[in-house]
Design an enzyme around this catalytic site. Sequence first.
Site, PDB file in Angstrom:
ATOM      1  N   ASP A   1      35.642  10.737  53.835  1.00  0.00           N
ATOM      2  CA  ASP A   1      34.953  10.084  54.946  1.00  0.00           C
ATOM      3  C   ASP A   1      35.978   9.749  56.014  1.00  0.00           C
ATOM      4  OD1 ASP A   1      32.385  10.110  53.826  1.00  0.00           O
ATOM      5  OD2 ASP A   1      32.718   8.231  52.766  1.00  0.00           O
TER       6      ASP A   1
ATOM      7  N   ASP B   1      27.278  13.373  56.284  1.00  0.00           N
ATOM      8  CA  ASP B   1      26.419  12.184  56.292  1.00  0.00           C
ATOM      9  C   ASP B   1      25.591  12.120  57.572  1.00  0.00           C
ATOM     10  OD1 ASP B   1      27.576  11.414  53.868  1.00  0.00           O
ATOM     11  OD2 ASP B   1      29.060  10.124  54.843  1.00  0.00           O
TER      12      ASP B   1
END
Length: 152
Positions: free
Chosen positions: A115, A131
């Site tokens: 991430d 995402d």
Amino acid sequence: MKLKKIGLPILIILGIVIDQIVKIAVVNHFALSQQKVVLKGVLSLTKLHNNGAAWSLLEGQQWFFTITTIVVLVAATWFLIKNLHKNWYAFGLTLIISGALGNFIDRVRQGYVVDMFQLDFINFPIFNVADMFLSIGFVILFIGILTEKDED
């Protein structure tokens, strides 16, 4: 119809490629937890290894994410095939499939998801391109469902 049948898989692959390129760039240029401000007070890039879901929920439960991803992919693919004629559905499901596969590749290959996008103005989990595709895809699919019900 032919273009749509050909174009959607290309969009799925393109989404996966974009997600993986961004993740590779972050892995190659950031140390773990390193942060770089992009827009002060708005957006930073922070390299994070996430072996859970948002806010590290179910951390370390890779078996759960593997099963969930497979179920989502099968359901989304089936629903996409059944609804190719509905543009909102097709585009939303294409993004969902692309995002699910992007994160699935990380989980299978590394045991965690990379991430990097951090919203500095709100307490929100750090997230990645996959995402974003998943979230936007669900919103578009929801709009399609609402629009269809309004037309009935």
